[in-house]
Design a protein around this motif. Structure first.
Motif, mmCIF file in Angstrom:
data_model
loop_
_atom_site.group_PDB
_atom_site.id
_atom_site.type_symbol
_atom_site.label_atom_id
_atom_site.label_comp_id
_atom_site.label_asym_id
_atom_site.label_seq_id
_atom_site.Cartn_x
_atom_site.Cartn_y
_atom_site.Cartn_z
ATOM 1 N N TYR A 15 0.837 -1.206 0.000
ATOM 2 C CA TYR A 15 0.000 0.000 0.000
ATOM 3 C C TYR A 15 0.867 1.249 0.000
ATOM 4 O O TYR A 15 0.597 2.210 -0.728
ATOM 5 C CB TYR A 15 -0.925 -0.021 1.219
ATOM 6 C CG TYR A 15 -1.837 1.176 1.296
ATOM 7 C CD1 TYR A 15 -2.826 1.387 0.342
ATOM 8 C CD2 TYR A 15 -1.707 2.100 2.320
ATOM 9 C CE1 TYR A 15 -3.662 2.490 0.409
ATOM 10 C CE2 TYR A 15 -2.539 3.197 2.397
ATOM 11 C CZ TYR A 15 -3.515 3.395 1.441
ATOM 12 O OH TYR A 15 -4.338 4.494 1.510
ATOM 13 N N LEU A 16 1.930 1.251 0.787
ATOM 14 C CA LEU A 16 2.844 2.390 0.822
ATOM 15 C C LEU A 16 3.501 2.585 -0.541
ATOM 16 O O LEU A 16 3.648 3.721 -1.018
ATOM 17 C CB LEU A 16 3.905 2.189 1.902
ATOM 18 C CG LEU A 16 4.890 3.319 2.127
ATOM 19 C CD1 LEU A 16 4.172 4.622 2.422
ATOM 20 C CD2 LEU A 16 5.845 2.963 3.255
ATOM 21 N N PHE A 17 3.885 1.500 -1.200
ATOM 22 C CA PHE A 17 4.433 1.593 -2.560
ATOM 23 C C PHE A 17 3.431 2.282 -3.477
ATOM 24 O O PHE A 17 3.778 3.170 -4.243
ATOM 25 C CB PHE A 17 4.763 0.189 -3.078
ATOM 26 C CG PHE A 17 5.379 0.183 -4.450
ATOM 27 C CD1 PHE A 17 6.751 0.133 -4.605
ATOM 28 C CD2 PHE A 17 4.582 0.219 -5.588
ATOM 29 C CE1 PHE A 17 7.327 0.130 -5.876
ATOM 30 C CE2 PHE A 17 5.136 0.213 -6.858
ATOM 31 C CZ PHE A 17 6.516 0.171 -7.002
ATOM 32 N N GLY A 31 2.163 5.668 -7.173
ATOM 33 C CA GLY A 31 0.942 5.874 -7.927
ATOM 34 C C GLY A 31 0.511 4.667 -8.746
ATOM 35 O O GLY A 31 -0.294 4.796 -9.668
ATOM 36 N N ARG A 32 1.057 3.510 -8.431
ATOM 37 C CA ARG A 32 0.713 2.274 -9.136
ATOM 38 C C ARG A 32 0.984 1.086 -8.213
ATOM 39 O O ARG A 32 1.686 1.216 -7.210
ATOM 40 C CB ARG A 32 1.536 2.123 -10.412
ATOM 41 C CG ARG A 32 3.027 2.027 -10.156
ATOM 42 C CD ARG A 32 3.827 1.880 -11.452
ATOM 43 N NE ARG A 32 5.258 1.881 -11.180
ATOM 44 C CZ ARG A 32 5.955 0.829 -10.769
ATOM 45 N NH1 ARG A 32 5.373 -0.337 -10.591
ATOM 46 N NH2 ARG A 32 7.249 0.923 -10.559
ATOM 47 N N ASP A 33 0.418 -0.049 -8.568
ATOM 48 C CA ASP A 33 0.679 -1.266 -7.799
ATOM 49 C C ASP A 33 2.079 -1.783 -8.101
ATOM 50 O O ASP A 33 2.569 -1.636 -9.227
ATOM 51 C CB ASP A 33 -0.340 -2.354 -8.155
ATOM 52 C CG ASP A 33 -1.732 -2.028 -7.643
ATOM 53 O OD1 ASP A 33 -1.845 -1.311 -6.641
ATOM 54 O OD2 ASP A 33 -2.703 -2.498 -8.263
ATOM 55 N N PRO A 34 2.741 -2.382 -7.116
ATOM 56 C CA PRO A 34 4.066 -2.949 -7.372
ATOM 57 C C PRO A 34 3.968 -4.189 -8.262
ATOM 58 O O PRO A 34 2.997 -4.931 -8.197
ATOM 59 C CB PRO A 34 4.569 -3.319 -5.975
ATOM 60 C CG PRO A 34 3.345 -3.483 -5.152
ATOM 61 C CD PRO A 34 2.331 -2.556 -5.728
ATOM 62 N N LEU A 60 8.934 -0.680 6.561
ATOM 63 C CA LEU A 60 8.087 -0.030 7.555
ATOM 64 C C LEU A 60 8.965 0.471 8.688
ATOM 65 O O LEU A 60 9.878 -0.228 9.137
ATOM 66 C CB LEU A 60 7.047 -1.000 8.101
ATOM 67 C CG LEU A 60 6.044 -1.548 7.084
ATOM 68 C CD1 LEU A 60 5.132 -2.569 7.755
ATOM 69 C CD2 LEU A 60 5.235 -0.435 6.451
ATOM 70 N N GLY A 61 8.695 1.670 9.161
ATOM 71 C CA GLY A 61 9.453 2.231 10.277
ATOM 72 C C GLY A 61 8.993 1.628 11.598
ATOM 73 O O GLY A 61 7.954 0.980 11.688
#
Length: 62
Positions: free
Chosen positions: A39-41, A46-49, A58-59
């Motif tokens: 989701y972050l990608f 602006g597109r799916d990985p 993730l932090g």
């Protein structure tokens, strides 16, 4: 004594509910991180990985 919500779902009606809680706990422990990274990608790019693309880490928060 620590409260265990799964232990309270042991009556005849609760067996399916207990299984659902255990499945959700497993998802939170494993699959959620991968979904959040994808989701972050999507938010960043602006597109799916695509398969094999490096996903953001993730932090730890804070």
């Amino acid at each position: 004594m620590v409260w265990d919500p799964v232990a309270e779902l042991t009556d005849e009606r609760g067996h399916d509910a207990a299984a659902g809680v255990r499945e959700f706990q497993a998802y939170l422990a494993g699959g959620l991180a991968a979904d959040l990274r994808a989701y972050l990608f999507r938010l960043e790019e602006g597109r799916d990985p695509e398969a094999g693309e490096r996903l953001p880490e993730l932090g730890e928060g804070g």
